[in-house]
Structures are given as structure tokens and as C-alpha cells.
Design a protein around this motif. Structure first.
Motif, PDB file in Angstrom:
ATOM      1  N   THR A  82      56.149 -12.056  -0.438  1.00 38.28           N
ATOM      2  CA  THR A  82      54.994 -11.913  -2.360  1.00 38.28           C
ATOM      3  C   THR A  82      54.141 -12.131  -1.236  1.00 38.28           C
ATOM      4  O   THR A  82      53.125 -12.696   0.273  1.00 38.28           O
ATOM      5  CB  THR A  82      55.247 -12.821  -2.673  1.00 38.28           C
ATOM      6  OG1 THR A  82      54.874 -14.194  -2.421  1.00 38.28           O
ATOM      7  CG2 THR A  82      56.620 -13.058  -3.732  1.00 38.28           C
ATOM      8  N   TRP A 110      51.532 -14.139  -2.409  1.00 36.75           N
ATOM      9  CA  TRP A 110      50.790 -15.407  -2.266  1.00 36.75           C
ATOM     10  C   TRP A 110      52.022 -16.121  -1.131  1.00 36.75           C
ATOM     11  O   TRP A 110      50.743 -16.602  -0.619  1.00 36.75           O
ATOM     12  CB  TRP A 110      51.571 -16.456  -3.818  1.00 36.75           C
ATOM     13  CG  TRP A 110      51.172 -15.171  -4.919  1.00 36.75           C
ATOM     14  CD1 TRP A 110      50.083 -16.155  -5.304  1.00 36.75           C
ATOM     15  CD2 TRP A 110      51.719 -14.489  -5.164  1.00 36.75           C
ATOM     16  NE1 TRP A 110      49.332 -15.011  -6.650  1.00 36.75           N
ATOM     17  CE2 TRP A 110      50.688 -14.505  -6.913  1.00 36.75           C
ATOM     18  CE3 TRP A 110      53.110 -14.153  -5.907  1.00 36.75           C
ATOM     19  CZ2 TRP A 110      51.468 -13.641  -7.783  1.00 36.75           C
ATOM     20  CZ3 TRP A 110      53.143 -13.145  -6.941  1.00 36.75           C
ATOM     21  CH2 TRP A 110      52.895 -13.229  -7.574  1.00 36.75           C
ATOM     22  N   ARG A 170      54.376 -18.196  -6.273  1.00 37.02           N
ATOM     23  CA  ARG A 170      52.750 -18.396  -6.973  1.00 37.02           C
ATOM     24  C   ARG A 170      52.045 -19.993  -7.374  1.00 37.02           C
ATOM     25  O   ARG A 170      51.216 -20.001  -6.511  1.00 37.02           O
ATOM     26  CB  ARG A 170      51.922 -17.850  -8.147  1.00 37.02           C
ATOM     27  CG  ARG A 170      50.289 -17.442  -8.455  1.00 37.02           C
ATOM     28  CD  ARG A 170      50.396 -17.031 -10.156  1.00 37.02           C
ATOM     29  NE  ARG A 170      50.672 -17.839 -11.058  1.00 37.02           N
ATOM     30  CZ  ARG A 170      50.967 -17.727 -12.713  1.00 37.02           C
ATOM     31  NH1 ARG A 170      50.655 -16.759 -12.988  1.00 37.02           N
ATOM     32  NH2 ARG A 170      52.179 -18.447 -13.079  1.00 37.02           N
ATOM     33  N   THR A 199      49.934 -22.082  -4.293  1.00 39.94           N
ATOM     34  CA  THR A 199      48.811 -22.233  -4.897  1.00 39.94           C
ATOM     35  C   THR A 199      48.013 -24.084  -4.788  1.00 39.94           C
ATOM     36  O   THR A 199      47.022 -24.397  -4.532  1.00 39.94           O
ATOM     37  CB  THR A 199      48.622 -21.551  -6.348  1.00 39.94           C
ATOM     38  OG1 THR A 199      48.666 -20.020  -6.041  1.00 39.94           O
ATOM     39  CG2 THR A 199      47.182 -22.227  -6.664  1.00 39.94           C
ATOM     40  N   LEU A 239      50.051 -11.767 -11.580  1.00 38.79           N
ATOM     41  CA  LEU A 239      51.270 -12.481 -11.526  1.00 38.79           C
ATOM     42  C   LEU A 239      52.204 -10.528 -12.156  1.00 38.79           C
ATOM     43  O   LEU A 239      52.804  -9.951 -12.224  1.00 38.79           O
ATOM     44  CB  LEU A 239      51.721 -13.132 -12.149  1.00 38.79           C
ATOM     45  CG  LEU A 239      53.673 -13.473 -12.779  1.00 38.79           C
ATOM     46  CD1 LEU A 239      54.341 -13.728 -11.236  1.00 38.79           C
ATOM     47  CD2 LEU A 239      53.624 -14.247 -13.726  1.00 38.79           C
TER      48      LEU A 239
END
Length: 414
Positions: A106, A108, A165, A169, A180
Motif C-alpha cells: 500500500t 503507507w 494506515r 502512522t 484512504l
């Protein structure tokens, strides 16, 4: 080539020419499919054919021949990068199948990967900056890591992407990634356009015809057998192929000179004038490095890969243009003459780290220039040369139907 399945593995640090070898194999007769069995969007397999050039990443390098690609469960799939690659190829999604159990990389994962490398400063391990390692690491700790099959269930997909995410984070701080909702939309579109299959599909492909397994990166970067920590989060040996297929030919690929992209030990590195058309310095990988043919390291790669049945030797046109090029068959390390490298126990990263320390201070001890490069490499690696490559195009490939025999594997000369 024989009519059986073939697995193509790089016996170096990557960039030996796996893409051109797979392209050549797919041009020698019917191939049911090219199966990718490790890595992900960080692969960069350059194929030049009929005036076309493409750097294959997730699509197999037989695509120019119309050969289907199957991404097995061992591949880390990046839907965003795959969409960009498909567009460059004319959107051949009809040639693509993907195992539903494959992990999803992804934005992220990618952002966290890059943030980690930045924090390392001058001690970077080397990375393609694509988030492949971050994706693998995340999956080891979280059973709900997003997988390809999730793209067919928007609710599950959203929940799992949100978890990625939030967790990354929390660990790395604010990450440079799309919203998102945008990622969910893009990944759902990917799930609608590709054919997602289960694990039984590989057996079906193998029954239906000859298949070519295309590896990524190289054995000397293997997650367990490479020089830790300058390695990849990927099994680059034949192990994943063996988990998918009972019988196949093991084809090892080497250049006439050794290369490495990014940091890490490189004993035979030398200031050779060898310009690279498709490799250069990258923000994440670092500089592209070249050196003499490292028979010590390549013999080690053959050993830890479980042996090879045949070799594909690429860049055979280079020695004539580079009179300084040599073959190295022994190192000098701390006053010790080293002819071979000890593989050590499987999955012993402490042993691999000690190897890294020893190799960092090693220098070539035995260098010579062979008269016949292909034959010499065959003897040094104890395997016959099946394919000789004198350039990037298909016309520059020569197949040896009855290769000359190689002598038994030796630790070195001198």
C-alpha cells in the motif's frame, strides 16, 4: 531448451539479465505461463525486442510473446504500480492472473519504508523505496494484513487498509500517502479488472503446458543467505519454486562481470569503464556498482540455492570491449586466503552478519583473464552453459542444445 518447466534465478546481486533470458525462453516454443515467485514491483527486468523496450516489474518478461503472467502467493502485489505498468504495455490484463493470498503493498507501506531509510542516514541498508520489505514485515506481525482477495470485498478492504494506515502512522509519524478513500477506490478497481484465483491454479497451469518461473533480485540478496543487513525481504533462491512445482530445471543467470546496486559488501568492485544503459544511481538504491567476475560469491550462490542444472551467461560481448576485466577466484581477508564462503546454518542471520564483516574488509587475491569466458564460467560454477547472451535483444541469444560438460565444483584457484 527441454520441454519441462524452467526456473530462472539470478546468482548475483540482481541485474544479471533475467528478463532477457525469460523473454528468450518464451520465444523458443510454447510456454503456458510465466510465474513470478518472489519480490514485487521493485523488480526491473529490461527486455528489448523488435524496437520495443520495457522494464518489466510485475508483468512477466514473456509478455511481448503474449505469454500469460501469474503472480503467485509469494509475490507482493502493488495495484497502483501494476496499473501504471499495464498502461505502458497497452493494458494486457487478459494475460494476468493473481493469487488471492498474495500480500498487497500500500502507499503507507511505501511511505514508511522511505521514512525508515531516511532515518538511517549514511547507514542505509539499500532499498528500492517501494515498500516491499515493509509489507512483508507488517504481515509477520498482523494477521489482518491486506491481501489481493480483499479487493473483492470493499468493506474488508477498507478496514484492513485503515489498520495499515493507522498502525504505520503511529510508528513512523505522518506519512506521505493518498487519502484512504482514494486507495480503496483504486484497489477495488484493481480487484474488478484482474482475474483473482486460488492456490490450485498453479497446479492447473503446470498440467496445461511448459511454464517458466521468473525470479526477482538475486541469491546474494536473499533474506536468509545474503550479507545481512544488506539484503531483501524476499526468498530469491529456488525454494519458493520448489514449494509450487515438483520438477523443474534450475537455470542460474550470471553476467561476465559482477554488479551491485546500492550499499553492501562487493569484494571485486573496480573502476571498470562499463556504462549501463538501464541502471544508474537511484534515490533509494544508491549507485550502480561494477566489478570483476566474482567466482567465490557466485559459487556460494550456487551452493545455497541448492545447485543449478544449467547457466545463462549474459553480457558475453563485454570482455572484448573491456580488456581490464578479470575473474576472481580467491579473496584476501585479514591475512587469510579465502577460496570459498561457508553457507552456515539456515536462517542464521548472526552468521550472515559475520560474513558481511569479513567480506567488507576482503580484497581480490587471485585475478586472471580467461580465453573463453563462457566455458570458464561453466567450469568455475560446475554447470553447463545453456544460453549465451551477447546483447539485450533476442537475436543476440545463443542456445546450446548439447552444452560442454563442466568439471566438479571447486573452491577456487591458486
Amino acid at each position: 531448451m527441454t520441454g519441462g518447466h524452467v526456473a530462472v534465478v539470478d546468482l548475483g546481486y540482481g541485474d544479471a539479465g533475467k528478463g532477457t533470458v525469460v523473454d528468450a525462453l518464451c520465444g523458443t516454443g510454447p510456454v503456458r505461463a510465466v510465474l513470478r515467485f518472489n519480490g514485487g514491483a521493485q523488480a526491473a527486468h529490461n527486455v528489448v525486442a523488435g524496437g520495443r523496450h520495457h522494464t518489466f516489474a510485475q508483468f512477466g518478461s514473456g509478455t511481448f510473446h503474449g505469454v500469460p503472467t501469474h503472480l503467485t502467493r509469494f509475490v507482493v502485489v502493488d495495484p497502483l504500480a501494476l496499473a501504471a505498468e499495464a498502461a505502458a504495455l497497452g493494458n494486457p490484463f487478459h494475460l494476468l492472473t493473481v493469487d488471492g493470498d498474495a500480500l498487497l503493498a500500500t502507499p503507507w507501506h511505501r511511505a514508511a519504508n522511505r521514512a525508515r531509510e531516511r532515518r538511517r542516514g549514511g547507514d542505509r541498508h539499500g532499498s528500492c523505496g517501494m515498500g516491499i520489505g515493509q509489507t512483508m514485515e507488517y504481515a509477520l506481525s498482523h494477521a489482518d494484513a491486506p491481501r489481493v482477495a480483499d479487493t473483492r470485498s470493499p468493506r474488508t478492504l477498507r478496514r484492513r487498509l485503515a489498520a495499515v494506515r493507522d498502525r504505520l502512522t503511529a510508528e513512523a509519524g505522518p506519512l506521505d500517502a493518498p487519502p484512504l478513500d482514494d486507495v480503496v477506490t483504486a484497489f477495488t478497481a484493481f480487484g474488478a479488472v484482474v482475474s483473482i484465483v486460488d492456490a490450485s491454479f498453479v497446479a492447473r497451469l503446470l498440467r496445461e503446458g511448459r511454464c517458466v518461473f521468473e525470479g526477482a533480485q538475486g541469491v546474494l540478496l536473499d533474506e536468509w543467505r545474503g550479507w545481512h543487513p544488506f539484503t531483501t525481504w524476499s526468498t530469491t533462491t529456488f525454494d519458493n519454486v520448489a514449494a509450487l512445482c515438483d520438477s523443474f530445471e534450475r537455470l542460474g543467470v550470471v553476467r561476465t562481470y559482477t554488479t551491485r546496486h546500492g550499499p553492501g559488501p562487493f569484494v571485486t568492485e573496480a573502476p571498470l569503464d562499463l556504462p549501463e544503459a538501464h541502471n544508474g544511481a537511484g534515490e533509494w538504491q544508491g549507485v550502480f556498482r561494477v566489478g570483476h567476475f566474482d567466482a567465490v560469491a557466485h559459487r556460494y550462490a550456487v551452493e545455497v540455492a541448492g545447485g543449478v542444472d544449467a547457466l545463462a551467461v549474459t553480457h558475453l560481448d563485454v570482455p572484448a570491449r573491456c580488456p581490464e576485466l578479470r575473474v576472481c577466484t580467491a579473496y584476501e581477508a585479514g591475512g587469510v586466503h579465502v577460496k570459498g564462503l561457508e553457507p552456515g546454518p539456515a536462517r542464521d542471520l548472526a552468521h550472515q552478519a559475520r560474513m558481511t564483516s569479513m567480506l567488507t574488509g576482503a580484497r581480490p587475491a587471485t585475478l586472471y583473464r580467461p580465453a573463453d569466458w563462457a566455458h570458464e564460467i561453466a567450469e568455475l560454477l560446475a554447470a553447463p552453459v545453456r544460453i549465451e547472451s551477447y546483447g539485450p535483444g533476442r537475436a543476440a541469444k545463443r542456445f546450446r542444445p548439447e552444452p560442454r560438460p563442466a568439471r566438479a565444483l571447486v573452491r577456487g584457484r591458486g
